[in-house]
Design a protein around this motif. Structure first.
Motif, PDB file in Angstrom:
ATOM      1  N   SER A 180      76.971  37.285  18.716  1.00 48.88           N
ATOM      2  CA  SER A 180      77.751  38.552  19.003  1.00 48.88           C
ATOM      3  C   SER A 180      76.746  39.489  18.952  1.00 48.88           C
ATOM      4  CB  SER A 180      78.026  38.739  17.272  1.00 48.88           C
ATOM      5  OG  SER A 180      79.005  39.777  17.296  1.00 48.88           O
ATOM      6  N   GLY A 181      77.067  40.668  19.787  1.00 47.54           N
ATOM      7  CA  GLY A 181      76.244  41.821  20.187  1.00 47.54           C
ATOM      8  C   GLY A 181      75.113  41.543  21.134  1.00 47.54           C
ATOM      9  N   CYS A 182      75.116  40.476  21.876  1.00 45.14           N
ATOM     10  CA  CYS A 182      74.193  40.097  22.948  1.00 45.14           C
ATOM     11  C   CYS A 182      74.300  40.703  24.245  1.00 45.14           C
ATOM     12  CB  CYS A 182      73.929  38.805  23.038  1.00 45.14           C
ATOM     13  SG  CYS A 182      74.955  37.784  23.932  1.00 45.14           S
ATOM     14  N   GLY A 183      75.485  41.416  24.436  1.00 47.47           N
ATOM     15  CA  GLY A 183      75.936  41.823  25.716  1.00 47.47           C
ATOM     16  C   GLY A 183      77.102  41.444  26.576  1.00 47.47           C
ATOM     17  N   LYS A 184      77.728  40.258  26.032  1.00 50.67           N
ATOM     18  CA  LYS A 184      78.492  39.523  26.830  1.00 50.67           C
ATOM     19  C   LYS A 184      79.897  40.541  27.288  1.00 50.67           C
ATOM     20  CE  LYS A 184      79.523  36.721  23.443  1.00 50.67           C
ATOM     21  NZ  LYS A 184      78.544  37.091  22.479  1.00 50.67           N
ATOM     22  N   THR A 185      80.435  41.025  26.269  1.00 46.20           N
ATOM     23  CA  THR A 185      81.536  41.905  26.836  1.00 46.20           C
ATOM     24  C   THR A 185      81.260  43.133  27.593  1.00 46.20           C
ATOM     25  OG1 THR A 185      82.418  41.321  24.720  1.00 46.20           O
ATOM     26  CG2 THR A 185      83.492  43.480  25.665  1.00 46.20           C
ATOM     27  N   THR A 186      80.234  43.803  27.465  1.00 45.39           N
ATOM     28  CA  THR A 186      79.504  44.726  28.330  1.00 45.39           C
ATOM     29  C   THR A 186      79.529  44.076  29.829  1.00 45.39           C
ATOM     30  OG1 THR A 186      78.346  45.790  26.361  1.00 45.39           O
ATOM     31  CG2 THR A 186      77.465  46.216  28.799  1.00 45.39           C
ATOM     32  N   THR A 187      78.645  42.781  29.958  1.00 43.43           N
ATOM     33  CA  THR A 187      78.761  42.226  31.051  1.00 43.43           C
ATOM     34  C   THR A 187      79.991  42.101  31.966  1.00 43.43           C
ATOM     35  OG1 THR A 187      76.705  41.227  30.311  1.00 43.43           O
ATOM     36  CG2 THR A 187      77.641  40.217  32.181  1.00 43.43           C
TER      37      THR A 187
HETATM   38  P1  ADP Z   1      78.976  40.958  22.836  1.00 40.87           P
HETATM   39  O1  ADP Z   1      80.164  40.954  23.494  1.00 40.87           O
HETATM   40  O2  ADP Z   1      77.946  39.897  23.068  1.00 40.87           O
HETATM   41  O3  ADP Z   1      79.282  40.796  21.239  1.00 40.87           O
HETATM   42  P2  ADP Z   1      78.742  43.769  23.557  1.00 40.87           P
HETATM   43  O4  ADP Z   1      78.547  43.782  24.885  1.00 40.87           O
HETATM   44  O5  ADP Z   1      79.905  44.094  22.992  1.00 40.87           O
HETATM   45  O6  ADP Z   1      78.284  42.349  22.950  1.00 40.87           O
HETATM   46  O7  ADP Z   1      77.825  44.678  22.730  1.00 40.87           O
HETATM   47  C1  ADP Z   1      76.316  44.684  23.252  1.00 40.87           C
HETATM   48  C2  ADP Z   1      75.490  45.934  22.269  1.00 40.87           C
HETATM   49  O8  ADP Z   1      76.105  46.945  22.930  1.00 40.87           O
HETATM   50  C3  ADP Z   1      75.857  45.718  20.747  1.00 40.87           C
HETATM   51  O9  ADP Z   1      74.588  46.175  20.213  1.00 40.87           O
HETATM   52  C4  ADP Z   1      76.990  46.851  20.602  1.00 40.87           C
HETATM   53  O10 ADP Z   1      76.948  47.215  19.314  1.00 40.87           O
HETATM   54  C5  ADP Z   1      76.616  47.742  21.610  1.00 40.87           C
HETATM   55  N1  ADP Z   1      77.816  48.499  22.191  1.00 40.87           N
HETATM   56  C6  ADP Z   1      79.009  47.928  22.506  1.00 40.87           C
HETATM   57  N2  ADP Z   1      79.760  48.791  23.040  1.00 40.87           N
HETATM   58  C7  ADP Z   1      79.157  50.066  22.794  1.00 40.87           C
HETATM   59  C8  ADP Z   1      79.623  51.466  22.814  1.00 40.87           C
HETATM   60  N3  ADP Z   1      80.911  51.868  23.469  1.00 40.87           N
HETATM   61  N4  ADP Z   1      78.976  52.314  22.578  1.00 40.87           N
HETATM   62  C9  ADP Z   1      77.643  51.933  22.236  1.00 40.87           C
HETATM   63  N5  ADP Z   1      77.207  50.889  21.692  1.00 40.87           N
HETATM   64  C10 ADP Z   1      78.034  49.847  22.326  1.00 40.87           C
END
Ligand code: ADP
Ligand code: ADP
Length: 228
Positions: A37-44
Motif C-alpha cells: 500500500s502506498g507504493c504508487g500502483k493506483t497513481t500509475t
Molecule cells: P498504492 O496504489 O500503491 O497504494 P498510491 O498511488 O495510491 O499507492 O499512492 C502513492 C503515494 O502517493 C502515497 O504516499 C499516497 O499517500 C500518495 N498520494 C496518492 N494520492 C495522492 C493525492 N491526491 N495527493 C497527495 N498524495 C497522494
C-alpha cells in the motif's frame, strides 16, 4: 502497446508518488503491478487514462503520446475496473453495461445484443440478470457486471485496480479463474494491480514489482521465483 518513459508524479502537496518509471506492456499481455500500500500502483494506473497527468516523462499508447491525443477517444479505448464496486445502484445490470454504448449512440438493437454477449462472457445468464438491480447482486456478481461494463465498447486495454480484494476468498478465486479464461478468449491488454503475490503469480504473464514509487523488478512469474 503501453510505454512509460521516465514517468514521475509528484502531487501538489509534494508527495513523490512515482519516480522515473520505465516499462512497456505488450499487446495482449496480462501485466500485473504489485507492491505494498502506498507504493504508487493506483497513481500509475490513473496516469494511463489521464485521470491524472505525470509531472515528468511520457506515456505512449501504440506509439502515440497520450497527452497529444483526444482524451475521450483515449478513455473509450480503456476499460477501468476498481476495487470498490462502482456500479450505479439504482440502475439495472443492462443499464449499467450500456452507459458507454449509449454515449456512443449505438442502436438499441446493437446495445441489447452487446449486453447479452457480455453477460455470457462474464458468466451471468442474460435472461436472469439483465433486468436485475445491481444492488441486489452479491459482491462477486457485481464485480462481474463491473468487468462487463468496462468491456462494453470493446476497448483495447483493461485496467483493473485490486478488482477482487473486497471479495470473500471463494468468490475471489472463482473470479481469478474466470478472468484468466476471459483473457484467453478476448486477448485484451490487461494491467492488473494487486498487493497479493499469490494472485500476481497466478495471473501475470509478467509482474512488475514496485516499492516506494520505484520499479524494483519486472519479469515472468518463473523469473521472479528464481530470484534468491
Ligand atoms: P498504492 O496504489 O500503491 O497504494 P498510491 O498511488 O495510491 O499507492 O499512492 C502513492 C503515494 O502517493 C502515497 O504516499 C499516497 O499517500 C500518495 N498520494 C496518492 N494520492 C495522492 C493525492 N491526491 N495527493 C497527495 N498524495 C497522494
Ligand atoms: P457470493 O458468494 O457470490 O458473494 P452471496 O452469498 O453474497 O454470493 O449471495 C448469494 C445470493 O444472494 C446471490 O444470488 C445474490 O444475488 C443474492 N443476494 C446477495 N445480497 C443480496 C441482497 N442485498 N438482496 C438480494 N439478493 C442478494
Amino acid at each position: 502497446m503501453i510505454t512509460f518513459d521516465n514517468v514521475s508524479k509528484q502531487y501538489e502537496d509534494g508527495t513523490k508518488a512515482v519516480d522515473t518509471l520505465n516499462f512497456t506492456v505488450n499487446k495482449g499481455e496480462f501485466f500485473v503491478v504489485i507492491g505494498p500500500s502506498g507504493c504508487g500502483k493506483t497513481t500509475t494506473m490513473k496516469m494511463v487514462n489521464r485521470l491524472i497527468d505525470p509531472t515528468d516523462g511520457t506515456i505512449r499508447i501504440n506509439d502515440q503520446n497520450i497527452k497529444e491525443g483526444d482524451i475521450h477517444t483515449l478513455r473509450w479505448n480503456i476499460g477501468y475496473v476498481l476495487q470498490q464496486i462502482a456500479l450505479f445502484p439504482n440502475m439495472t445490470v443492462a443499464e449499467n453495461i450500456s452507459v458507454v454504448p449509449e454515449m456512443k449512440k449505438w442502436s438499441k438493437e446493437k446495445i441489447k445484443n452487446r449486453v447479452d454477449e457480455l453477460l455470457n462472457l462474464v458468466g451471468l445468464e442474460p435472461e436472469t440478470y439483465r433486468d436485475r438491480m445491481t444492488n441486489e447482486l452479491s459482491g462477486g456478481q457485481q464485480q462481474r457486471v463491473g468487468v462487463a461494463r468496462a468491456l462494453a465498447a470493446d476497448p483495447d486495454i483493461l485496467l483493473m485496480d485490486e478488482p477482487f480484494s473486497a471479495l470473500d476468498p471463494i468468490s475471489r478465486e472463482q473470479l481469478q479463474e474466470d478472468i484468466q479464461q476471459l483473457q484467453h478468449k478476448i486477448q485484451k491488454t490487461i494491467v492488473f494491480v494487486t498487493h497479493d503475490m499469490d494472485e500476481a503469480l497466478k495471473l501475470g504473464d509478467r509482474i512488475c514489482v514496485m516499492k516506494e514509487g520505484k520499479i524494483i523488478q519486472i519479469g515472468t512469474p518463473a523469473e521472479l521465483m528464481d530470484t534468491p
